[in-house]
Scaffold this motif. Structure first.
Motif: not given
Length: 98
Positions: A14, A19, A23, A68-70, A74
């Protein structure tokens, strides 16, 4: 999802810049921006954990919202060793197009 099924051995990443753009709508600020990029570019997991701990001191719930983002997709610390590209800011198509 389909891409993961068709290319199960391929590394999926990602864009950290995207992100960050999402964010920062909740967690803006220069110090948070610096910590975010330190987390994204951390070269190994121990250093990543140290930077996440430092980030958690910048606000209650800040780390939970980021994770919350894997992070495996990233953060440089989780990129496969055989990968020849460690770019976290953008996907390669956008990099070459620009």
């Amino acid at each position: 999802m389909v891409l993961s099924n068709l290319l199960s051995n391929a590394e999926h990443r990602w864009c950290a810049r995207h992100i960050w753009a999402n964010w920062k709508q909740v967690w803006s600020g220069e110090e948070r921006r610096k910590k975010f990029w330190q987390v994204a570019k951390a070269p190994f997991e121990v250093y990543l954990q140290k930077k996440l701990t430092e980030m958690s001191e910048l606000g209650v719930g800040i780390m939970e919202d980021l994770l919350k983002y894997n992070k495996e997709t990233w953060c440089r610390a989780f990129f496969k060793e055989h990968s020849r590209c460690d770019v976290v800011e953008n996907n390669m198509c956008e990099t070459f197009n620009s």
